[in-house]
Design a protein around this motif. Structure first.
Motif, PDB file in Angstrom:
ATOM      1  N   THR A   1      46.292 -14.509 -47.422  1.00  0.00           N
ATOM      2  CA  THR A   1      44.994 -13.943 -47.093  1.00  0.00           C
ATOM      3  C   THR A   1      45.155 -12.503 -46.637  1.00  0.00           C
ATOM      4  OG1 THR A   1      44.193 -16.122 -46.413  1.00  0.00           O
ATOM      5  CG2 THR A   1      42.935 -14.205 -45.661  1.00  0.00           C
ATOM      6  N   ASN A   2      44.391 -11.612 -47.267  1.00  0.00           N
ATOM      7  CA  ASN A   2      44.480 -10.179 -46.966  1.00  0.00           C
ATOM      8  C   ASN A   2      45.918  -9.689 -47.064  1.00  0.00           C
ATOM      9  OD1 ASN A   2      43.179  -7.748 -46.341  1.00  0.00           O
ATOM     10  ND2 ASN A   2      43.719  -7.908 -44.175  1.00  0.00           N
ATOM     11  N   GLY A   3      46.617 -10.159 -48.100  1.00  0.00           N
ATOM     12  CA  GLY A   3      48.020  -9.810 -48.271  1.00  0.00           C
ATOM     13  C   GLY A   3      48.212  -8.388 -48.766  1.00  0.00           C
ATOM     14  N   HIS A   4      49.339  -7.803 -48.382  1.00  0.00           N
ATOM     15  CA  HIS A   4      49.615  -6.414 -48.705  1.00  0.00           C
ATOM     16  C   HIS A   4      51.079  -6.233 -49.088  1.00  0.00           C
ATOM     17  CE1 HIS A   4      45.746  -4.948 -47.069  1.00  0.00           C
ATOM     18  NE2 HIS A   4      45.912  -5.879 -46.146  1.00  0.00           N
ATOM     19  N   VAL A   5      51.449  -4.990 -49.331  1.00  0.00           N
ATOM     20  CA  VAL A   5      52.813  -4.636 -49.665  1.00  0.00           C
ATOM     21  C   VAL A   5      53.748  -4.868 -48.478  1.00  0.00           C
ATOM     22  CG1 VAL A   5      52.682  -2.191 -48.991  1.00  0.00           C
ATOM     23  CG2 VAL A   5      54.129  -2.878 -50.925  1.00  0.00           C
ATOM     24  N   THR A   6      53.190  -4.993 -47.275  1.00  0.00           N
ATOM     25  CA  THR A   6      54.005  -5.248 -46.084  1.00  0.00           C
ATOM     26  C   THR A   6      54.044  -6.721 -45.699  1.00  0.00           C
ATOM     27  OG1 THR A   6      52.110  -4.781 -44.647  1.00  0.00           O
ATOM     28  CG2 THR A   6      53.583  -2.950 -45.148  1.00  0.00           C
ATOM     29  N   SER A   7      53.466  -7.594 -46.504  1.00  0.00           N
ATOM     30  CA  SER A   7      53.501  -9.025 -46.192  1.00  0.00           C
ATOM     31  C   SER A   7      54.908  -9.605 -46.234  1.00  0.00           C
ATOM     32  CB  SER A   7      52.573  -9.793 -47.140  1.00  0.00           C
ATOM     33  OG  SER A   7      51.217  -9.436 -46.928  1.00  0.00           O
ATOM     34  N   PRO A   8      55.780  -9.179 -47.146  1.00  0.00           N
ATOM     35  CA  PRO A   8      57.165  -9.663 -47.110  1.00  0.00           C
ATOM     36  C   PRO A   8      57.877  -9.190 -45.837  1.00  0.00           C
ATOM     37  CG  PRO A   8      56.639  -8.760 -49.268  1.00  0.00           C
ATOM     38  CD  PRO A   8      55.523  -8.372 -48.358  1.00  0.00           C
ATOM     39  N   ILE A   9      58.814  -9.984 -45.336  1.00  0.00           N
ATOM     40  CA  ILE A   9      59.556  -9.645 -44.125  1.00  0.00           C
ATOM     41  C   ILE A   9      60.364  -8.367 -44.345  1.00  0.00           C
ATOM     42  CG2 ILE A   9      61.415 -10.410 -42.578  1.00  0.00           C
ATOM     43  CD1 ILE A   9      60.585 -13.284 -43.229  1.00  0.00           C
ATOM     44  N   GLY A  10      60.364  -7.488 -43.333  1.00  0.00           N
ATOM     45  CA  GLY A  10      61.234  -6.322 -43.354  1.00  0.00           C
ATOM     46  C   GLY A  10      60.645  -5.074 -43.972  1.00  0.00           C
TER      47      GLY A  10
END
Length: 408
Positions: free
Chosen positions: A13-22
């Motif tokens: 939900t409301n995912g972005h390029v920063t959703s992956p860890i790190g």
């Protein structure tokens, strides 16, 4: 956000390029534009395995050359910097010097290796970068208030009307892997890399050569299957960064779940590609061309590109005119070995051509269908089992208005 419905894949939900860890990202206004954010960045906690695909335009802009050369050395990137408003293209030695300086400044600011910085620019061609403003933007990269995925997504836009982002999750080796993405693109969009900046991140551990192979495969079915106006730019690229922060067993073609990873990468890429197509300059509709029954995937792909690239088809869709003759015409000049006496065409659920001959249909029903925000044109070649899908948009009066005044 376009809907995703895929087995084994969960939408963030409301995912972005920063959703992956790190991964972190941000954006600032450094003065390249009057008031909008115009300088952005993505940063990984550790160097990430990186794959890239690039524009096929012969005039490669200096930032693209610098980025390609850096990735070729170690196949790793840790920081990406992006400026909008000015493409730094067709700028000669000065443009190359500026791109290299931009890379050096970012490396120093973020404390990373020089070759672990990717440099990208987008905007007007033939204008050199005001480096004092670029330096100002880079000097802001460590300020916490400038960090957010939304700021990054906004900073990379040119004539786009909306930001474009997506993130999904799935299980590999019992670990939750996330793939996120952001993109810009609205005009100068055409098959064969198109013209866009697209950045995809994942916390999976991936072999860099395998990642490159996967990106090429996925790009040919997604980013290379969209068009807005038939123009391919000088700058644009798709980059995928895999930083391995989930500590899964390294993914490659030999991993039993490799097909799932490639499929997930395609889901993200297709979603971003469709968002770009829908946001075409002046567009009012997303158009999908589905080609089936082809002798080969190449035939299906080329026929799909021919139809989606046709200005006459695009204007007919804009005017909600069910003029199937324009579709058939585009199929015919695709330069593919097809049998005209087998071709069938449908406007969504409405069959309009069978075996190369017109069918009687309700023109008003056809018009009503084409008035929808999402339109599907189906071409069945009845010559095999291969298929392909292309995406684009309608061509409106607004497109001419936007591009007639682009520099003013």
């Amino acid at each position: 956000m376009l809907a995703i419905s895929e087995k084994n894949i969960k939408v963030v939900t409301n995912g972005h390029v920063t959703s992956p860890i790190g991964f972190s990202a941000g954006g600032v206004h450094c003065g390249l534009r009057r008031s909008k954010l115009d300088f952005g960045w993505i940063h990984s906690e550790v160097p990430a395995a990186t794959a890239g695909v690039y524009t096929l335009n012969t005039f490669e802009a200096p930032p693209l050359k610098v980025t390609k050369a850096s990735i070729a050395k170690e196949k790793k990137i840790q920081t990406i910097v992006v400026n909008s408003a000015i493409a730094n293209s067709c700028t000669g030695k000065q443009g190359m010097d500026d791109a290299l300086q931009m890379q050096q400044l970012a490396a120093t600011q973020m404390g990373v290796k020089l070759d672990h910085v990717a440099v990208t620019s987008t905007g007007v061609i033939g204008v050199t970068l005001p480096m004092e403003k670029i330096r100002q933007g880079i000097s802001s990269m460590n300020e916490p208030e400038n960090y957010s995925a939304e700021k990054f997504e906004t900073a990379i836009l040119t004539t786009d009307t909306v930001t474009k982002h997506v993130a999904i999750q799935f299980e590999i080796d019992g670990k939750t892997i996330t793939i996120g993405g952001a993109a810009k693109g609205s005009g100068m969009i055409h098959p064969n890399m198109a013209t866009m900046l697209s950045f995809i991140t994942t916390d999976a551990q991936v072999d860099p050569d395998s990642l490159q192979n996967a990106l090429r495969e996925v790009t040919n079915k997604t980013f290379n299957m969209i068009t807005v106006d038939g123009d391919t730019s000088t700058n644009d690229m798709v980059l995928v960064l895999a930083n391995g922060c989930q500590n899964n067993d390294t993914l490659s073609e030999n991993h039993p779940q490799w097909p799932l990873f490639v499929h997930a990468l395609r889901v993200v890429s297709e979603n971003l590609a469709k968002q770009i197509a829908r946001d075409g300059e002046g567009a009012t509709k997303l158009v999908e061309v589905q080609v089936k029954g082809a002798a080969s995937e190449k035939v299906a792909s080329q026929v799909g590109k021919a139809v989606i690239s046709s200005n006459l088809v695009k204007t007919a869709v804009y005017g909600a005119d069910p003029n199937w003759g324009r579709i058939v015409c585009a199929v015919g000049y695709s330069e593919q070995p097809i049998d005209p006496d087998k071709v069938c065409v449908s406007l969504g659920h409405i069959d309009v051509v069978k075996n190369g001959l017109p069918l009687e249909f309700d023109e008003l029903e056809g018009k009503k269908y084409l008035e929808q925000e999402q339109v599907k044109l189906i071409v069945d070649l009845q010559d095999g089992s291969a298929e392909a899908t292309a995406w684009g948009c309608d061509l409106s009066y607004e497109y001419v208005k936007i591009n007639a005044s682009y520099r003013t």
